[in-house]
Design an enzyme around this catalytic site. Structure first.
Site, PDB file in Angstrom:
ATOM      1  N   LYS A  13      30.218  12.005   3.619  1.00 32.47           N
ATOM      2  CA  LYS A  13      31.270  11.219   4.277  1.00 32.47           C
ATOM      3  C   LYS A  13      30.882   9.745   4.377  1.00 32.47           C
ATOM      4  O   LYS A  13      31.710   8.867   4.164  1.00 32.47           O
ATOM      5  CB  LYS A  13      31.545  11.775   5.693  1.00 32.47           C
ATOM      6  CG  LYS A  13      32.012  13.220   5.699  1.00 32.47           C
ATOM      7  CD  LYS A  13      32.397  13.690   7.100  1.00 32.47           C
ATOM      8  CE  LYS A  13      31.249  13.762   8.079  1.00 32.47           C
ATOM      9  NZ  LYS A  13      30.214  14.765   7.749  1.00 32.47           N
ATOM     10  N   ARG A 122      17.170  13.176   2.807  1.00 34.03           N
ATOM     11  CA  ARG A 122      17.775  11.892   3.185  1.00 34.03           C
ATOM     12  C   ARG A 122      16.775  11.013   3.937  1.00 34.03           C
ATOM     13  O   ARG A 122      16.059  11.481   4.809  1.00 34.03           O
ATOM     14  CB  ARG A 122      19.006  12.140   4.065  1.00 34.03           C
ATOM     15  CG  ARG A 122      19.631  10.852   4.606  1.00 34.03           C
ATOM     16  CD  ARG A 122      21.060  11.052   4.982  1.00 34.03           C
ATOM     17  NE  ARG A 122      21.226  11.749   6.242  1.00 34.03           N
ATOM     18  CZ  ARG A 122      22.433  12.000   6.785  1.00 34.03           C
ATOM     19  NH1 ARG A 122      23.539  11.622   6.167  1.00 34.03           N
ATOM     20  NH2 ARG A 122      22.525  12.638   7.924  1.00 34.03           N
ATOM     21  N   ARG A 155      16.093  10.519   9.713  1.00 28.47           N
ATOM     22  CA  ARG A 155      16.836  10.603  10.971  1.00 28.47           C
ATOM     23  C   ARG A 155      16.285  11.771  11.775  1.00 28.47           C
ATOM     24  O   ARG A 155      16.051  12.839  11.223  1.00 28.47           O
ATOM     25  CB  ARG A 155      18.323  10.847  10.663  1.00 28.47           C
ATOM     26  CG  ARG A 155      19.172   9.602  10.727  1.00 28.47           C
ATOM     27  CD  ARG A 155      20.576   9.862  10.256  1.00 28.47           C
ATOM     28  NE  ARG A 155      21.293  10.890  11.022  1.00 28.47           N
ATOM     29  CZ  ARG A 155      22.600  11.132  10.894  1.00 28.47           C
ATOM     30  NH1 ARG A 155      23.321  10.438  10.022  1.00 28.47           N
ATOM     31  NH2 ARG A 155      23.186  12.057  11.613  1.00 28.47           N
ATOM     32  N   ARG A 166      23.402  21.531  13.876  1.00 22.77           N
ATOM     33  CA  ARG A 166      24.561  20.694  13.554  1.00 22.77           C
ATOM     34  C   ARG A 166      25.564  21.486  12.705  1.00 22.77           C
ATOM     35  O   ARG A 166      26.773  21.359  12.878  1.00 22.77           O
ATOM     36  CB  ARG A 166      24.120  19.419  12.815  1.00 22.77           C
ATOM     37  CG  ARG A 166      23.419  18.433  13.756  1.00 22.77           C
ATOM     38  CD  ARG A 166      22.629  17.397  12.984  1.00 22.77           C
ATOM     39  NE  ARG A 166      23.466  16.483  12.237  1.00 22.77           N
ATOM     40  CZ  ARG A 166      23.044  15.786  11.183  1.00 22.77           C
ATOM     41  NH1 ARG A 166      21.813  15.921  10.738  1.00 22.77           N
ATOM     42  NH2 ARG A 166      23.863  14.968  10.556  1.00 22.77           N
TER      43      ARG A 166
HETATM   44  P1  AMP Z   1      26.902  11.822  12.315  1.00 25.41           P
HETATM   45  O1  AMP Z   1      26.187  10.568  11.940  1.00 25.41           O
HETATM   46  O2  AMP Z   1      28.381  11.736  12.115  1.00 25.41           O
HETATM   47  O3  AMP Z   1      26.284  13.055  11.697  1.00 25.41           O
HETATM   48  O4  AMP Z   1      26.709  11.983  13.907  1.00 25.41           O
HETATM   49  C1  AMP Z   1      25.430  12.122  14.487  1.00 25.41           C
HETATM   50  C2  AMP Z   1      25.549  12.690  15.895  1.00 25.41           C
HETATM   51  O5  AMP Z   1      26.323  11.800  16.708  1.00 25.41           O
HETATM   52  C3  AMP Z   1      26.257  14.022  16.000  1.00 25.41           C
HETATM   53  O6  AMP Z   1      25.404  15.119  15.740  1.00 25.41           O
HETATM   54  C4  AMP Z   1      26.748  13.997  17.456  1.00 25.41           C
HETATM   55  O7  AMP Z   1      25.675  14.257  18.354  1.00 25.41           O
HETATM   56  C5  AMP Z   1      27.138  12.536  17.616  1.00 25.41           C
HETATM   57  N1  AMP Z   1      28.556  12.317  17.238  1.00 25.41           N
HETATM   58  C6  AMP Z   1      29.039  11.570  16.196  1.00 25.41           C
HETATM   59  N2  AMP Z   1      30.384  11.588  16.152  1.00 25.41           N
HETATM   60  C7  AMP Z   1      30.779  12.371  17.201  1.00 25.41           C
HETATM   61  C8  AMP Z   1      32.046  12.799  17.688  1.00 25.41           C
HETATM   62  N3  AMP Z   1      33.194  12.443  17.094  1.00 25.41           N
HETATM   63  N4  AMP Z   1      32.059  13.605  18.789  1.00 25.41           N
HETATM   64  C9  AMP Z   1      30.918  13.974  19.414  1.00 25.41           C
HETATM   65  N5  AMP Z   1      29.698  13.621  18.991  1.00 25.41           N
HETATM   66  C10 AMP Z   1      29.603  12.824  17.898  1.00 25.41           C
END
Ligand code: AMP
Length: 207
Positions: A13, A122, A155, A166
């Protein structure tokens, strides 16, 4: 137009969102990036989000919905934007509906084994945010960012046990919104296996 990118963590994404952002000239809004930046700076938002993020769980809806509402009202999103990582559950999808904007969802489909492989390879630049994959798009010099020379890191939430959590959270909470958007007739499904360019050409056909 607001584009919503859906898919498992590691489906691409972020990479595809950046390519689409450049192509369409509208910003990519990543709630994950915004939250990570807040954690790094130790802001009140970051302090609230940190624990859930480290466990691979979702940050509370009121926090993320507030972030997205502010962004979507801002000047930079006046012509639209690409949402990466939002909505993540039905409550967030409903909140976005209420904002009354024109939406289109693109679901990037990648098998689970493939995302686990991608996420463990990554590496990210803590300084400029560049993203690498040790198998498919490594930096020129081992462990060093091509763009700014900083030392690359993994990360925290890309460690295998957090990745499993996740994925579990995604299946339970995020996957239902694929059906939600399909039901509204605004969902496009794209095969996410292949090089970033290959996947992007598929996205361009439907965006
Ligand atoms: P991502 O970079 O999109 O994988 O997001 C990393 C982490 O940020 C996720 O595992 C959640 O803990 C938090 N996070 C990101 N976007 C959201 C969202 N829309 N709602 C809740 N938590 C989020």
């Amino acid at each position: 137009m607001i584009y919503i990118l859906l898919g498992l963590p590691g489906a691409g994404k972020g990479t595809q969102g950046e390519l689409l952002s450049q192509k369409l000239g509208i910003p990519r809004v990543s709630t994950g990036d915004i939250l990570r930046e807040a954690v790094r700076k130790g802001t009140p938002l970051g302090r609230k989000a940190k624990e859930a993020m480290e466990r691979g769980e979702l940050v509370s809806d009121d926090i993320v919905i507030g972030i997205v509402e502010d962004k979507l009202k801002s000047e930079e999103c006046a012509k639209g934007c690409i949402l990466d990582g939002f909505p993540r559950n039905l409550a967030q999808a409903e909140a976005l509906e209420k904002m009354g904007l024109e939406l289109r969802a693109i679901y990037i489909e990648v098998p689970e084994e493939e995302v686990v492989k991608r996420l463990s390879a990554r590496r990210v630049c803590p300084n400029c945010g560049a993203v690498y994959n040790l198998l498919t798009s490594p930096p020129k010099q081992n462990g060093v960012c091509d763009r700014c020379g900083a030392v690359l890191v993994q990360r925290e939430d890309d460690r295998e046990e957090v990745v499993r959590e996740r994925i579990r959270v995604y299946r339970e909470q995020t996957e239902p919104i694929v059906e939600f958007y399909r039901g509204k007739g605004i969902l496009e499904v794209v095969d996410g296996v292949g090089s970033p360019r290959e996947v992007f050409s598929r996205i361009q056909r439907v965006a």
